[in-house]
Design a protein around this motif. Structure first.
Motif, PDB file in Angstrom:
ATOM      1  N   ASP A  96       0.803  -1.229   0.000  1.00 10.69           N
ATOM      2  CA  ASP A  96       0.000   0.000   0.000  1.00 10.69           C
ATOM      3  C   ASP A  96       0.834   1.276   0.000  1.00 10.69           C
ATOM      4  N   ASP A  97       1.857   1.296  -0.811  1.00  9.76           N
ATOM      5  CA  ASP A  97       2.665   2.511  -0.973  1.00  9.76           C
ATOM      6  C   ASP A  97       1.983   3.391  -2.019  1.00  9.76           C
ATOM      7  N   TYR A  98       0.850   3.978  -1.647  1.00  9.06           N
ATOM      8  CA  TYR A  98       0.009   4.703  -2.591  1.00  9.06           C
ATOM      9  C   TYR A  98       0.734   5.848  -3.282  1.00  9.06           C
ATOM     10  N   GLN A  99       1.663   6.487  -2.568  1.00  7.43           N
ATOM     11  CA  GLN A  99       2.360   7.641  -3.143  1.00  7.43           C
ATOM     12  C   GLN A  99       3.657   7.252  -3.856  1.00  7.43           C
ATOM     13  N   GLY A 100       4.031   5.992  -3.786  1.00  7.21           N
ATOM     14  CA  GLY A 100       5.258   5.546  -4.438  1.00  7.21           C
ATOM     15  C   GLY A 100       6.517   6.129  -3.828  1.00  7.21           C
ATOM     16  N   VAL A 101       6.564   6.198  -2.484  1.00  3.35           N
ATOM     17  CA  VAL A 101       7.680   6.874  -1.816  1.00  3.35           C
ATOM     18  C   VAL A 101       8.448   5.975  -0.852  1.00  3.35           C
ATOM     19  N   SER A 148       1.956  -0.682  -4.901  1.00  2.00           N
ATOM     20  CA  SER A 148       1.484   0.697  -4.823  1.00  2.00           C
ATOM     21  C   SER A 148      -0.028   0.830  -4.886  1.00  2.00           C
ATOM     22  N   GLU A 149      -0.737  -0.280  -5.112  1.00  2.00           N
ATOM     23  CA  GLU A 149      -2.193  -0.266  -5.182  1.00  2.00           C
ATOM     24  C   GLU A 149      -2.757  -1.257  -4.167  1.00  2.00           C
ATOM     25  N   ARG A 178      10.584   3.613  -1.089  1.00  2.00           N
ATOM     26  CA  ARG A 178      11.998   3.353  -1.332  1.00  2.00           C
ATOM     27  C   ARG A 178      12.897   4.515  -0.911  1.00  2.00           C
ATOM     28  N   THR A 195       9.852  -6.134  -3.084  1.00  2.00           N
ATOM     29  CA  THR A 195       8.733  -5.820  -3.970  1.00  2.00           C
ATOM     30  C   THR A 195       7.835  -4.799  -3.287  1.00  2.00           C
ATOM     31  N   VAL A 196       7.495  -3.739  -4.026  1.00  2.00           N
ATOM     32  CA  VAL A 196       6.634  -2.692  -3.482  1.00  2.00           C
ATOM     33  C   VAL A 196       5.307  -2.702  -4.222  1.00  2.00           C
TER      34      VAL A 196
END
Length: 321
Positions: A11-16, A36-37, A18, A33-34
């Motif tokens: 749930d890294d909705y903002q892609g931040v 984002s949704e 890392r 593995t990240v």
């Protein structure tokens, strides 16, 4: 020592994620593995996470009930951002031999700040006026003064106290109630303790700052909403379960309260067919209370520490059932 093979950040909705921790500190053989949704329902979560031995969950965005935990045969470490997580069945994890680690808390100050963002958005019609200016219109609403108005704070803990102090700085009359209110603390802050009925009936703005529990679920329901002034605003940046959503929606549609500012919702993200998408006199935000650079620095750096400590055979910040 436990081998860390595959790590999932959820749930890294903002892609931040890392950039808020130095993930290169993980062993070279570890695959990160990240996601984002949102992963979806329980079966989707289980299918997506089955290969992973370590999962980092962002607060309560993805639930881990016993059924999901039991469907993850490789899971060895489940990290939750924050020191506790009501969406994780910690007892079920412990029965499976899965370690659940937390992080330091974050978001107290940022949640209080967002509360005031919602209050200003409502009292000065900021979203409406922003839209009208962009459409070529000009000055169509009349704002409400905060100075001299009454702010009712339900729950005077860490966040509620911060919100109350800002209200006092604006020259508001600040009152507070909770079932276990520390009246000495309230008076020391400059807040007047009152009963629940008086707070609801006399406040221009009511803001809720309680932990969700069996005792607090629905603490603002149909009867409580009926006590509020027809021009009063209700703010919730805590948990959606504190307010009876159906009763609030009906009160808004019937014009029985002035408006609501909501950062928390019973289903997140809001479904396409959610009635809240068209609810009148509302300002809605997507659970942003804790979503700041500073909080993410704490959450992700601590999560990395948890993983490395587990890999070294010395788990830290273990969450007990």
């Amino acid at each position: 020592m436990p081998e860390i093979r595959r790590v999932a950040i959820l749930d890294d909705y903002q892609g931040v994620a890392r950039r808020h921790a130095d993930w290169s500190a993980l062993p070279d053989s570890t695959r990160l593995t990240v996601f984002s949704e949102p992963l979806g329902g329980a079966e989707d979560v289980a299918a997506a996470l089955r290969p992973f031995d370590v999962v980092v969950a962002m607060r309560e965005r993805t639930a881990f009930p016993a059924a999901v935990i039991d469907s993850l045969p490789n899971l060895r470490l489940l990290v939750t951002t924050g020191p506790a997580n009501a969406a994780i069945d910690v007892a079920a994890a412990e029965q499976r031999g899965i370690v659940v680690s937390g992080t330091r808390g974050g978001g107290l100050t940022s949640t209080a700040e967002l509360t005031w963002g919602l209050i200003h958005a409502l009292t000065r019609s900021i979203p409406t006026e922003d839209r009208l200016v962009r459409e070529g219109d000009w000055e169509r609403t009349v704002g409400r003064d905060l100075h001299g108005a009454r702010l009712g704070v339900i729950g005077l803990g860490s966040v509620g106290t911060r919100v109350a102090r800002v209200g006092l700085a604006f020259g508001m009359d600040v009152v507070a109630w909770s079932s276990h209110l520390d009246t000495g603390h309230a008076r020391a802050v400059g807040v007047t303790p009152v009963d629940k009925e008086e707070l609801l009936a006399t406040s221009d703005v009511v803001t809720v700052h309680l932990k969700a529990s069996a005792r607090t679920t629905g603490i603002v329901g149909r009867d409580e909403l009926a006590l509020m002034r027809p021009n009063a605003f209700l703010i919730n940046t805590s948990r959606s379960a504190l307010i009876d959503g159906e009763a609030l929606l009906a009160a808004l549609r019937d014009g029985r309260i002035g408006g609501a500012g909501l950062d928390v919702h019973s289903v997140e993200p809001l479904p396409d067919d959610s009635p809240w998408r068209t609810a009148p006199r509302t300002v809605l935000t997507p659970h942003l209370g804790y979503v700041t650079e500073g909080t993410y620095d704490i959450f992700y750096s601590d999560a990395l520490e948890d993983i490395l400590a587990y890999g070294a055979g010395t788990p830290i910040r273990v969450v007990a059932p």
